[in-house]
Design an enzyme around this catalytic site. Structure first.
Site, PDB file in Angstrom:
ATOM      1  N   ASP A  61       0.575  -1.100  -0.107  1.00 51.10           N
ATOM      2  CA  ASP A  61      -0.104   0.146  -0.451  1.00 51.10           C
ATOM      3  C   ASP A  61       0.705   1.456   0.112  1.00 51.10           C
ATOM      4  OD1 ASP A  61       1.337   0.502   2.454  1.00 51.10           O
ATOM      5  OD2 ASP A  61      -1.040  -1.207   3.182  1.00 51.10           O
ATOM      6  N   ASP A  63       1.188   5.195   1.746  1.00 49.44           N
ATOM      7  CA  ASP A  63       1.312   6.164   2.343  1.00 49.44           C
ATOM      8  C   ASP A  63       2.106   7.628   2.699  1.00 49.44           C
ATOM      9  OD1 ASP A  63      -0.060   3.871   4.540  1.00 49.44           O
ATOM     10  OD2 ASP A  63       2.067   2.599   4.553  1.00 49.44           O
ATOM     11  N   ASP A 144       8.887   4.097  13.323  1.00 47.43           N
ATOM     12  CA  ASP A 144       9.781   2.846  13.614  1.00 47.43           C
ATOM     13  C   ASP A 144      10.980   2.503  13.489  1.00 47.43           C
ATOM     14  OD1 ASP A 144       9.110   2.300  11.224  1.00 47.43           O
ATOM     15  OD2 ASP A 144       7.515   0.334  12.684  1.00 47.43           O
TER      16      ASP A 144
HETATM   17  P1  ATP Z   1       3.947  -2.689   4.996  1.00 49.87           P
HETATM   18  O1  ATP Z   1       2.595  -2.040   4.411  1.00 49.87           O
HETATM   19  O2  ATP Z   1       4.041  -3.620   3.665  1.00 49.87           O
HETATM   20  O3  ATP Z   1       3.372  -3.371   6.018  1.00 49.87           O
HETATM   21  P2  ATP Z   1       4.879  -0.210   6.219  1.00 49.87           P
HETATM   22  O4  ATP Z   1       6.548   0.390   6.575  1.00 49.87           O
HETATM   23  O5  ATP Z   1       4.131   0.681   4.995  1.00 49.87           O
HETATM   24  O6  ATP Z   1       4.711  -1.870   5.981  1.00 49.87           O
HETATM   25  P3  ATP Z   1       2.165   0.490   7.683  1.00 49.87           P
HETATM   26  O7  ATP Z   1       1.770  -0.384   8.566  1.00 49.87           O
HETATM   27  O8  ATP Z   1       1.410   0.950   6.468  1.00 49.87           O
HETATM   28  O9  ATP Z   1       3.818  -0.869   7.729  1.00 49.87           O
HETATM   29  O10 ATP Z   1       2.747   1.496   8.061  1.00 49.87           O
HETATM   30  C1  ATP Z   1       3.238   2.655   8.207  1.00 49.87           C
HETATM   31  C2  ATP Z   1       3.989   3.220   7.984  1.00 49.87           C
HETATM   32  O11 ATP Z   1       3.922   4.031   8.950  1.00 49.87           O
HETATM   33  C3  ATP Z   1       5.519   2.825   8.495  1.00 49.87           C
HETATM   34  O12 ATP Z   1       6.438   2.432   7.780  1.00 49.87           O
HETATM   35  C4  ATP Z   1       6.464   3.854   9.486  1.00 49.87           C
HETATM   36  O13 ATP Z   1       6.788   4.625   8.853  1.00 49.87           O
HETATM   37  C5  ATP Z   1       4.691   3.713  10.622  1.00 49.87           C
HETATM   38  N1  ATP Z   1       4.305   2.884  11.134  1.00 49.87           N
HETATM   39  C6  ATP Z   1       3.773   1.717  10.885  1.00 49.87           C
HETATM   40  N2  ATP Z   1       3.390   1.689  12.572  1.00 49.87           N
HETATM   41  C7  ATP Z   1       4.317   2.460  13.327  1.00 49.87           C
HETATM   42  C8  ATP Z   1       4.662   1.431  14.479  1.00 49.87           C
HETATM   43  N3  ATP Z   1       3.820   1.206  15.411  1.00 49.87           N
HETATM   44  N4  ATP Z   1       5.515   3.055  15.549  1.00 49.87           N
HETATM   45  C9  ATP Z   1       6.157   3.850  14.591  1.00 49.87           C
HETATM   46  N5  ATP Z   1       6.124   4.410  13.467  1.00 49.87           N
HETATM   47  C10 ATP Z   1       5.174   3.523  12.839  1.00 49.87           C
HETATM   48 MG    MG Z   2       2.445   0.546   4.653  1.00 50.19          MG
END
Ligand code: ATP
Ligand code: MG
Length: 450
Positions: A61, A63, A144
């Site tokens: 996805d 963001d 994170d």
């Molecule tokens: P994917 O969508 O592929 O599972 P992602 O890294 O994009 O991985 P998301 O859950 O969509 O994960 O979150 C988007 C972004 O928001 C992350 O890349 C991170 O920068 C931030 N983020 C998400 N969850 C947390 C958290 N628990 N603590 C700190 N930052 C977070």
């Molecule tokens: Mg994501």
């Protein structure tokens, strides 16, 4: 968290020096980025979208992070909803796709920043709400892992790195930003996220980020079951369920999510429970790799099967009949599980049906097998039986019988389950009442050879 020493000057990787092309970004995400920019806001792609594109992978996805406040985002898009209390953000909804738009977060130690609110923390350091806004350089430090804190700036198509994410990406390292122990305490779900990204992306966890994984698992008890359930789906439906499972067990985190299953896995000498689970996880990964849908209820049925099977056996030994034993066992296992992770009914009902199907599939005479073929959960139940058969001889025999039965035409099916019309009335004609419907029991009567 103590305010980190900020590096307001990011490393900038200009457009010609990285591989992110707009052709690989979802058109909807681009629309949102352009609209924000046209309205005078700062707008960047961030998180998994940037990380995966830099790795040459297809993002799950996209963001977006911006300096527009949630209400300002809301006013800009007709198809927009504001969600989340703990972490307020905007969802811009397109037909099949939701683009998540978050306002840059500040570090929250200075209430002059943002709109005067602070980061709300529990006594143990857990962040309860994080709605303090800040600049992009603050936002980077609130994320994170370093590889998740890279920004793709829509104004000049450059990648901005405030935290050393590019180097870590090149080195294949998952590293928490800041002090790992503190960051895990702030949000224990990061324990699971570290494992998820390591498994899915095939990256190593940096030693300082890895060390606390072994001993901080108990922090997950503080996380609401519903959030853990969402995380479970991400863990096991991300295409690398096998590696994820192995890593979760390695760091003793699996037992925090599925304590009853972990107990079965660790006390059983034979490989049986692990085999069923491993086969299910392999199957899940294979289906996802082929772009096929997977049924979370099936996965959950496999994850909790061993506790249910053992409990059923115990209850039968204490005198319950097999049907009641399984029902009660399912109730007990589900009740115990939802104290750790929720199990929404849309998954737990079909999960139960898959378990119940294991009993119904043991009946191979009379009209019932014919009726069972039309049951909406038959296919899942039969597939589950096939997987059980890998490590369970009686289940394998039964699965063979059903495989033959399914392949027959209607006439042969009738012959297979109903007494032959030639045979005389009497004892020999009497259908044997299936004796063992217990999930672990042998099929009965013996499968006919046809
Ligand atoms: P994917 O969508 O592929 O599972 P992602 O890294 O994009 O991985 P998301 O859950 O969509 O994960 O979150 C988007 C972004 O928001 C992350 O890349 C991170 O920068 C931030 N983020 C998400 N969850 C947390 C958290 N628990 N603590 C700190 N930052 C977070
Ligand atoms: Mg994501």
């Amino acid at each position: 968290m103590e305010a980190p020493i900020l590096n307001p000057q990011p490393i900038i990787i200009a457009r010609p020096d990285h591989n992110i092309s707009r052709a690989n970004i979802s058109p909807n995400a681009l629309k949102v980025l352009y609209r924000l920019r046209e309205a005078g806001y700062r707008a960047c792609l961030v998180g998994g979208g940037v990380r995966d594109l830099l790795l040459g992978r297809e993002p799950k996805d996209f963001d977006i992070a911006t300096d527009a406040r949630p209400e300002q985002i809301y006013r800009l898009f007709r198809n927009c909803r504001l969600i989340g209390r703990r972490f307020r953000l905007a969802h811009v909804q397109f037909d099949q796709e939701i683009i998540e738009v978050a306002t840059f977060r500040g570090h929250g130690d200075d209430s002059e920043e943002g709109d005067g609110s602070t980061v709300e923390r529990a006594a143990d350091g857990r962040i309860l709400s994080d709605n303090v806004y800040g600049g992009i350089e603050d936002d980077a430090w609130r994320r994170d892992f370093t590889i998740n804190a890279l920004y793709y700036d829509i104004t000049n198509f450059a990648v901005l790195d405030y935290v050393g994410g590019i180097d870590d990406l090149k080195a294949g390292l998952i590293r928490l930003i800041g002090d790992p122990v503190e960051r895990y305490h702030e949000d224990p779900v990061r324990l699971l996220r570290a494992v998820r990204f390591a498994a899915k992306l095939g990256l190593r966890i940096d030693p300082a980020t890895e060390a606390p994984l072994h001993r901080l698992g108990q922090l997950l008890e503080k996380i609401p079951p519903a959030r853990l359930f969402d995380e479970i789906l991400k863990l096991f439906l991300g295409g690398s369920a096998i590696q994820t499972f192995e890593l979760l067990r390695h760091y003793r985190l699996f037992g925090r999510l599925f304590p009853a299953t972990e107990r079965c896995l660790s006390h059983q000498q034979q490989h049986y429970p692990k085999t069923l689970l491993m086969r299910t996880l392999t199957g899940t990964d294979a289906r996802l790799a082929e772009g096929k849908p997977v049924n979370p209820a099936f996965l959950l049925a496999a994850l909790l099967w061993e506790p249910v099977r053992e409990q059923t056996e115990r209850l039968q030994a204490s005198g319950l009949d097999e049907v009641d034993a399984l029902q009660t066992a399912a109730d007990l296992v589900i009740q115990a599980q939802i104290r750790h992770t929720s199990l929404p009914r849309r998954y737990s009902l079909p999960m139960r049906e898959i378990w119940e199907m294991q009993q119904r599939l043991t009946i191979t005479t009379g009209k019932r097998p014919l009726r069972l073929l039309t049951h909406p959960r038959f296919r899942a139940g039969y597939d589950f039986l096939l997987l059980r058969g890998d490590a369970d001889q009686p289940a394998a025999k039964l699965a063979e019988w059903w495989t033959r039965f399914i392949a027959m035409d209607e006439k042969d099916r009738l012959q297979a389950v109903l007494p032959s019309p030639k045979s005389k009335k009497g004892k020999s004609r009497r259908r044997r009442k299936p004796r063992s419907a217990g999930p672990s029991d042998s099929p009965n009567p013996p499968p006919p050879e046809s």
